[in-house]
Design a protein around this motif. Structure first.
Motif, PDB file in Angstrom:
ATOM      1  N   ASP A  37      -7.266  -3.821  -5.268  1.00  0.00           N
ATOM      2  CA  ASP A  37      -6.844  -2.810  -4.285  1.00  0.00           C
ATOM      3  C   ASP A  37      -5.404  -3.022  -3.838  1.00  0.00           C
ATOM      4  N   GLU A  38      -4.989  -4.277  -3.762  1.00  0.00           N
ATOM      5  CA  GLU A  38      -3.626  -4.543  -3.274  1.00  0.00           C
ATOM      6  C   GLU A  38      -2.552  -4.119  -4.268  1.00  0.00           C
ATOM      7  N   ALA A  39      -2.940  -3.746  -5.476  1.00  0.00           N
ATOM      8  CA  ALA A  39      -1.969  -3.291  -6.475  1.00  0.00           C
ATOM      9  C   ALA A  39      -1.806  -1.778  -6.495  1.00  0.00           C
ATOM     10  N   LEU A  40      -2.522  -1.043  -5.655  1.00  0.00           N
ATOM     11  CA  LEU A  40      -2.506   0.416  -5.735  1.00  0.00           C
ATOM     12  C   LEU A  40      -1.136   1.028  -5.453  1.00  0.00           C
ATOM     13  N   ASP A  41      -0.296   0.328  -4.728  1.00  0.00           N
ATOM     14  CA  ASP A  41       1.040   0.854  -4.428  1.00  0.00           C
ATOM     15  C   ASP A  41       2.105   0.339  -5.387  1.00  0.00           C
ATOM     16  N   ALA A  42       1.716  -0.420  -6.397  1.00  0.00           N
ATOM     17  CA  ALA A  42       2.679  -0.998  -7.333  1.00  0.00           C
ATOM     18  C   ALA A  42       3.278   0.072  -8.244  1.00  0.00           C
ATOM     19  N   PRO A  43       4.542  -0.089  -8.651  1.00  0.00           N
ATOM     20  CA  PRO A  43       5.153   0.850  -9.600  1.00  0.00           C
ATOM     21  C   PRO A  43       4.532   0.685 -10.984  1.00  0.00           C
ATOM     22  N   ASP A  70       2.950   5.649  -8.871  1.00  0.00           N
ATOM     23  CA  ASP A  70       2.531   4.283  -8.593  1.00  0.00           C
ATOM     24  C   ASP A  70       1.107   4.160  -9.117  1.00  0.00           C
ATOM     25  N   VAL A  71       0.477   3.002  -8.967  1.00  0.00           N
ATOM     26  CA  VAL A  71      -0.854   2.793  -9.537  1.00  0.00           C
ATOM     27  C   VAL A  71      -1.850   3.799  -8.978  1.00  0.00           C
ATOM     28  N   ARG A  72      -1.833   4.026  -7.660  1.00  0.00           N
ATOM     29  CA  ARG A  72      -2.772   4.965  -7.038  1.00  0.00           C
ATOM     30  C   ARG A  72      -2.609   6.384  -7.612  1.00  0.00           C
ATOM     31  N   SER A  73      -1.388   6.879  -7.667  1.00  0.00           N
ATOM     32  CA  SER A  73      -1.189   8.253  -8.151  1.00  0.00           C
ATOM     33  C   SER A  73      -1.474   8.364  -9.643  1.00  0.00           C
ATOM     34  N   LEU A  74      -1.225   7.300 -10.389  1.00  0.00           N
ATOM     35  CA  LEU A  74      -1.562   7.328 -11.815  1.00  0.00           C
ATOM     36  C   LEU A  74      -3.072   7.342 -12.011  1.00  0.00           C
ATOM     37  N   LEU A  75      -3.797   6.583 -11.208  1.00  0.00           N
ATOM     38  CA  LEU A  75      -5.263   6.628 -11.280  1.00  0.00           C
ATOM     39  C   LEU A  75      -5.782   8.013 -10.927  1.00  0.00           C
ATOM     40  N   ASN A  76      -5.221   8.628  -9.901  1.00  0.00           N
ATOM     41  CA  ASN A  76      -5.633   9.990  -9.543  1.00  0.00           C
ATOM     42  C   ASN A  76      -5.333  10.966 -10.672  1.00  0.00           C
ATOM     43  N   HIS A  77      -4.179  10.802 -11.321  1.00  0.00           N
ATOM     44  CA  HIS A  77      -3.840  11.647 -12.473  1.00  0.00           C
ATOM     45  C   HIS A  77      -4.847  11.441 -13.606  1.00  0.00           C
ATOM     46  N   LEU A  78      -5.155  10.188 -13.916  1.00  0.00           N
ATOM     47  CA  LEU A  78      -6.095   9.898 -14.991  1.00  0.00           C
ATOM     48  C   LEU A  78      -7.485  10.438 -14.669  1.00  0.00           C
ATOM     49  N   PHE A  79      -7.924  10.286 -13.437  1.00  0.00           N
ATOM     50  CA  PHE A  79      -9.184  10.889 -12.981  1.00  0.00           C
ATOM     51  C   PHE A  79      -9.165  12.395 -13.262  1.00  0.00           C
ATOM     52  N   HIS A  80      -8.070  13.030 -12.890  1.00  0.00           N
ATOM     53  CA  HIS A  80      -7.942  14.490 -13.023  1.00  0.00           C
ATOM     54  C   HIS A  80      -8.012  14.909 -14.492  1.00  0.00           C
ATOM     55  N   VAL A  81      -7.355  14.153 -15.346  1.00  0.00           N
ATOM     56  CA  VAL A  81      -7.398  14.424 -16.786  1.00  0.00           C
ATOM     57  C   VAL A  81      -8.825  14.280 -17.309  1.00  0.00           C
TER      58      VAL A  81
END
Length: 194
Positions: A25-31, A38-49
């Motif tokens: 969880d502590e890596a979610l804001d990492a570039p 960042d990790v969080r937005s990339l995960l959300n993108h991958l979820f969406h895909v």
């Protein structure tokens, strides 16, 4: 014999899920290597895909214009939900006829659309691994399908901003590193020093 999209996606899922389960969880804001994520937005993108390409396999439309914040919606259960959604993705593309005909608003061959899902489920786990220092290696058979996709769709993807400009392939690069470079990623990208 050509491998079915569902089988390739199953192999990619099996490589991606251990990584996603291990993401701290502590890596979610990492570039990440994708400068806009960042990790969080990339995960959300991958979820969406993963969710959107389930619809495309069923010859339904998918809206990629807005990416929901599924990590916030699912809270502590987001990893389990991602696992479930990738299972549904594999099932959708394993259904009889999913590889046949055309699908989506771009009217592309279904096999090409399935390969686009495979690309995301192969390249984005690498992005996440590089961002967090976790191990990841792709499935070899999926790489061969992705090389064909990159050759066929790369120029259009660059023109529309889906891929960045190709990065020079380093000497001694692996097939996967060459694929990453073709999508505009630096295969030797590393996390910024703390």
């Amino acid at each position: 014999m050509t491998t079915r999209t569902g089988d390739l996606l199953a192999a990619a899922r099996d490589r991606a899920l251990p990584l996603v389960r291990a993401l701290p969880d502590e890596a979610l804001d990492a570039p990440t290597p994708c400068a806009e994520y960042d990790v969080r937005s990339l995960l959300n993108h991958l979820f969406h895909v993963v969710v959107g390409f389930q619809a495309l396999a069923a010859r339904e439309e998918a809206d990629f214009s807005v990416t929901p914040d599924r990590l916030s919606v699912y809270g502590d259960a987001w990893r389990a939900r991602f696992e479930k959604e990738t299972e549904l993705l594999v099932d959708a593309w394993a259904a009889p006829g999913a590889d046949e005909g055309v699908t989506g608003s771009m009217n592309l061959p279904a096999r090409t659309v399935g390969a686009m899902a495979l690309l995301d489920l192969t390249v984005h786990p690498w992005d996440l691994a590089r961002a967090t220092g976790l191990p990841f290696s792709p499935h070899d058979e999926g790489l061969r399908a992705l090389e064909e996709l990159l050759s066929a769709m790369g120029p259009t993807a660059r023109k529309t901003g889906v891929f960045g400009a190709p990065v020079p392939v380093p000497a001694g690069a692996t097939a996967f590193e060459a694929l990453l470079a073709g999508t505009g990623r630096d295969p030797r990208w590393s996390r910024p020093a703390a």
